[in-house]
Design a protein around this motif. Structure first.
Motif, PDB file in Angstrom:
ATOM      1  N   ASP A  11       0.889  -1.361  -0.105  1.00 19.33           N
ATOM      2  CA  ASP A  11       0.113   0.033   0.047  1.00 19.33           C
ATOM      3  C   ASP A  11       0.838   1.194   0.090  1.00 19.33           C
ATOM      4  O   ASP A  11       1.008   2.008   1.115  1.00 19.33           O
ATOM      5  CB  ASP A  11      -0.861  -0.023   1.116  1.00 19.33           C
ATOM      6  CG  ASP A  11      -0.259  -0.294   2.632  1.00 19.33           C
ATOM      7  OD1 ASP A  11       1.044  -0.810   2.455  1.00 19.33           O
ATOM      8  OD2 ASP A  11      -0.771  -0.130   3.537  1.00 19.33           O
ATOM      9  N   GLY A  13       0.959   4.511  -1.464  1.00 16.85           N
ATOM     10  CA  GLY A  13       0.682   5.780  -1.103  1.00 16.85           C
ATOM     11  C   GLY A  13       1.228   6.712  -1.391  1.00 16.85           C
ATOM     12  O   GLY A  13       0.911   7.859  -0.866  1.00 16.85           O
ATOM     13  N   GLU A 298      -1.539  10.829   6.580  1.00 16.40           N
ATOM     14  CA  GLU A 298      -1.261  11.915   5.377  1.00 16.40           C
ATOM     15  C   GLU A 298       0.050  12.669   5.536  1.00 16.40           C
ATOM     16  O   GLU A 298      -0.158  13.385   6.682  1.00 16.40           O
ATOM     17  CB  GLU A 298      -2.506  12.566   5.189  1.00 16.40           C
ATOM     18  CG  GLU A 298      -3.865  11.857   4.835  1.00 16.40           C
ATOM     19  CD  GLU A 298      -3.631  11.254   3.277  1.00 16.40           C
ATOM     20  OE1 GLU A 298      -3.053  11.808   2.482  1.00 16.40           O
ATOM     21  OE2 GLU A 298      -4.266  10.151   3.246  1.00 16.40           O
ATOM     22  N   SER A 303      -0.256   9.385   1.349  1.00 13.74           N
ATOM     23  CA  SER A 303      -0.771   8.421   2.256  1.00 13.74           C
ATOM     24  C   SER A 303       0.025   7.234   2.656  1.00 13.74           C
ATOM     25  O   SER A 303       0.175   6.163   1.935  1.00 13.74           O
ATOM     26  CB  SER A 303      -2.143   7.998   1.615  1.00 13.74           C
ATOM     27  OG  SER A 303      -3.079   9.072   1.099  1.00 13.74           O
TER      28      SER A 303
END
Length: 399
Positions: A11, A13, A298, A303
């Motif tokens: 993930d 981000g 964030e 992210s």
């Protein structure tokens, strides 16, 4: 050696900056930092296996939120090289270790005990350097032994030499920055770590029976466990030597490269501290340190997942045009704005006043007074590094 890039988290981000190479960061990181800030101030960099954070705003935010951005990084290179020091701990564990340092490194102790030591060492190593004659390397000939001897005396290593501290410091900080996972670097780091352990173990009973004003005496008699004593002393040997050494060289290089600003300082000695602060902003001696997220967050438009490994790039933050006008230039007349060269928050550098006093108040004015007409030699100066950055060679001449 060839190093395989670290796999990106599932993930991610954040953008991937797969064009960044460690060797380019070492040679000259600033063009890379400018591009990273422009494209994404938080980017995954496979070459170093972490997200690099390059904007002042994001770096400052990290320093002010230790609950989200932990210093206790998993798989830390510093832990491997030096042990688990206070720099890789969060409060309250961090504060327990740090409290032992206070009496030795606070401004009052620097003024009353250590400034005279700095002055004596400056006179000794300036005399040695002057005897070498014009063309000598100021980095190796003066800045390094001066910083090392100051640190040896503050720490209380009566059973070691300043040359030992230089070797220990360089090999162990090479380990903390060994993102290439070079086995030779690890071997040298481990050898120095063992030497430091042996020196400390020899002194613990001596300082327990007869305490003195040194840092090693303070931590021993504060009751810290031996592993905490060893790790914190190794951390101090690293940053406590390279920071004053490297900012001293950088300041001299900057002033000799800007004769109008040098003339200003020589005409008004009250500007030496300003020259120091601009030097440490311009080339941060500790250019990057790690943090790890404790939750999804964030940051800088990215992210980040929980457990994300970050590189807080102070060398980039201190040249952020959103914080400093014309940041690539050395300019002691710039508007006074806070920099991050000494970190911030609970981990603000404990040795800040040692560096400021030994370099700005003692070494710089004495150097320019002792060597009239000091100037850069014909042989070019060189700097290097990105996790730690400073002069590699600084040949100078004088009248």
């Amino acid at each position: 050696m060839t190093v395989q890039p670290a796999p990106a988290p599932a993930d991610l981000g954040a953008p991937i900056a797969d064009w960044v190479r460690i060797e380019d960061l070492y040679d000259d990181p600033y063009p890379i930092y400018r591009r990273l800030r422009a494209e994404s101030p938080v980017a995954w960099v496979p070459a170093v296996g972490r997200y690099l954070v390059t904007s002042f705003e994001a770096c400052h935010r990290i320093e002010q939120d230790a609950d989200t951005f932990s210093a206790d990084e998993e798989g830390s290179l510093m832990k491997r090289s030096m042990g688990h020091s206070m720099l890789r701990k969060d409060d309250p564990e961090h504060q327990v270790d740090r409290a032992a340092y206070g009496p030795v490194l606070r401004p009052k102790a620097i003024k009353e005990t250590w400034t005279a030591v700095f002055a004596r060492n400056a006179e000794k190593y300036l005399a040695d350097f002057a005897a070498a004659g014009p063309g000598a390397d100021l980095h190796l000939g003066f800045a390094a032994p001066f910083a090392a001897e100051n640190l040896r005396e503050i720490m209380g290593f009566r059973n070691a030499t300043q040359e030992d501290l230089q070797r220990w410091s360089q090999t162990m900080i090479d380990g903390t920055g060994n993102y290439a996972d070079d086995p030779d670097v690890w071997a040298k780091s481990a050898a120095s770590s063992a030497e430091v352990d042996a020196a400390i173990d020899e002194l613990i009973p001596v300082l327990t029976a007869d305490p003195d004003a040194t840092l090693l005496s303070a931590v021993v008699n504060a009751g810290l466990p031996v592993e905490a004593i060893r790790a914190n002393m190794k951390m101090t040997i690293g940053g406590g030597l390279n920071e004053p050494r490297d900012v001293l060289g950088t300041a001299v290089w900057a002033l000799l490269s800007n004769p109008d600003q040098l003339a200003q300082v020589l005409a008004d000695p009250a500007l030496w501290p300003t020259a120091f602060e601009e030097a440490v902003r311009w080339v941060a001696p500790i250019g990057m340190y790690p943090r790890q997220t404790t939750r999804a967050v964030e940051l800088g438009g990215a992210s980040l997942p929980a457990g994300a490994r970050l590189g807080v790039v102070i060398g980039a933050a201190n040249r952020d045009p959103e914080q400093f006008e014309d940041p690539e230039a050395y300019n002691l007349n710039r508007e006074k704005r806070p920099h991050l060269a000494f970190g911030g928050g609970t981990h603000f550098c404990a040795g800040t006043w040692v560096a400021r006093t030994s370099v700005a108040q003692v070494a710089l004015p004495r150097l320019f007074d002792a060597l009239p007409g000091l100037r850069l030699a014909d042989r070019p100066a060189r700097e290097g590094g990105w996790v730690f950055r400073g002069m590699l060679e600084l040949p100078v001449a004088w009248n």
